[in-house]
Design a protein around this motif. Sequence first.
Motif, short mmCIF file in Angstrom:
data_model
loop_
_atom_site.label_atom_id
_atom_site.label_comp_id
_atom_site.label_asym_id
_atom_site.label_seq_id
_atom_site.Cartn_x
_atom_site.Cartn_y
_atom_site.Cartn_z
N LYS A 219 -43.27 -103.59 -48.77
CA LYS A 219 -41.99 -103.54 -48.04
C LYS A 219 -41.33 -102.17 -48.18
O LYS A 219 -40.81 -101.62 -47.22
CB LYS A 219 -41.05 -104.63 -48.56
N LYS A 220 -41.39 -101.64 -49.41
CA LYS A 220 -40.81 -100.33 -49.66
C LYS A 220 -41.52 -99.28 -48.81
O LYS A 220 -40.90 -98.41 -48.19
CB LYS A 220 -40.98 -99.99 -51.16
N SER A 221 -42.86 -99.39 -48.76
CA SER A 221 -43.65 -98.43 -47.99
C SER A 221 -43.37 -98.57 -46.49
O SER A 221 -43.23 -97.59 -45.78
CB SER A 221 -45.14 -98.65 -48.29
N MET A 251 -48.95 -108.68 -43.21
CA MET A 251 -48.20 -108.44 -41.97
C MET A 251 -46.90 -109.24 -41.98
O MET A 251 -45.87 -108.77 -41.50
CB MET A 251 -49.05 -108.83 -40.75
N ASP A 252 -46.95 -110.46 -42.52
CA ASP A 252 -45.74 -111.28 -42.61
C ASP A 252 -44.68 -110.62 -43.50
O ASP A 252 -43.49 -110.70 -43.21
CB ASP A 252 -46.06 -112.68 -43.16
N TRP A 253 -45.14 -109.98 -44.59
CA TRP A 253 -44.18 -109.33 -45.50
C TRP A 253 -43.41 -108.21 -44.78
O TRP A 253 -42.23 -108.02 -45.00
CB TRP A 253 -44.90 -108.67 -46.70
N ILE A 254 -44.11 -107.45 -43.95
CA ILE A 254 -43.51 -106.20 -43.45
C ILE A 254 -43.09 -106.22 -41.98
O ILE A 254 -42.45 -105.29 -41.52
CB ILE A 254 -44.48 -105.00 -43.67
N LEU A 258 -40.93 -103.17 -39.23
CA LEU A 258 -41.65 -102.25 -38.35
C LEU A 258 -40.89 -102.04 -37.04
O LEU A 258 -40.30 -102.98 -36.51
CB LEU A 258 -43.06 -102.79 -38.05
N PRO A 259 -40.92 -100.81 -36.51
CA PRO A 259 -40.21 -100.55 -35.25
C PRO A 259 -40.91 -101.18 -34.05
O PRO A 259 -42.14 -101.21 -33.99
CB PRO A 259 -40.23 -99.02 -35.16
#
Length: 406
Positions: A219-221, A251-254, A258-259
């Motif tokens: 998430k941080k990344s 993918m669910d975490w981030i 994402l834009p």
Amino acid sequence: MQSPQRPFSFELIAKRGHARAGVIHTPHGPVRTPIFMPVGTLGSVKSLDMADLHELQAEIILANTYHLFLRPGTDLIEQAGGIHKYINWQQPILTDSGGFQVFSLGVQSGQKSGKYNHVRIGADGVSFRAHHNGSSYFFSPERAIEIQRAIGADIIMTFDEAMSDDYSKEQATQSVGRTHQWAKQCFSYWQSQNRLSKYGDYQALFGIIQGGLFPDLRKKSASYISSLDFDGIAIGGETVGYNMAATQELMDWIRSLLPDHKPIYTMGLGRDPQDVIDATLAGADMFDCVGPTRLARNGSVYEGQFRMVDGQPAFVSSHKHGRINIGNQKYAHDFSVLNPGCDCYTCQSGYTRAYLHHLYCTRELSYYRLASIHNLRTMLRITDKLRKWITAHDETKQKTSAKTKK
Ligand SMILES: [Zn+2]
């Protein structure tokens, strides 16, 4: 500093669930997404020529920075006028940064550094020895961009640390920190070169999200990489494409970080047809993998059909992983094509399993081409069908028409 005109953009055409259909506009033409990108490691998709790639409707291909840097070298590519001219491919090309190959292929260079004990990682870059002759080299973030400017692809990547999934939390935290620092350096250097290749073409730069299997690091990344003005976002790491359940979880975490207006590229994903379907449903737009051509060379060819199962697209096959082993004796007298319904040159022109079995068993060179065409076209047909499935039921338009009705 004012940004130069950006002849690169991502046009979101339609959305269905998390799946997206769009068009990436590049200086060498458009790429419709979702898209599978055949891998041309040394500037060549193994066993195929450019006529084959046009025939199977490839829209963009990948080339590897590490390999091209070593052989034939960037001086020669510059003399040729850039990668498009050198390899005779005038459509879009993407190069990776070389990071992954430096870590995975480089050979012992003294000091040990965890799993990748053949490279020496410092804050300023990575020292490594070439896999083919042992010569020593050093890649810094700026050097990785400079090499990619000389190669001249339409899409280039930031230099990242290919961290292993068995890193401890402490190692992973350090690694992600280095990847972010290097991403920033790549970004600044790219800006200082006006985002142009050595041939004056705009080069889109994608940042890479790392973080292994740690949700907080991922998430941080994702937040950090999305905060920089990159043209696209890539998701890297050992898991991506090799463990699809973990890839989808990641993918669910981030996803919410994402834009919407940038293409999302899951790196190294696309070994099996179902992988590309699952990644598209999870929200990714671009995929590449050596799997389809490597499997083809090893006798493993895709067999199955793109169908709807419980309202979701799937690659339905009676065979494990959707592949048959053409070397199996049971195909010696099988006069059907590789995959009935396949629109590739190999299947459409009537090559039989029996003949391909014979070519494979006798190591005839034409086998490699015919099987690679079939496997790659299977992947490209799937991304084509996914695109149609997404645009046929566009949620963004439905939302708009619902608003209009009110
Ligand atoms: Zn086929």
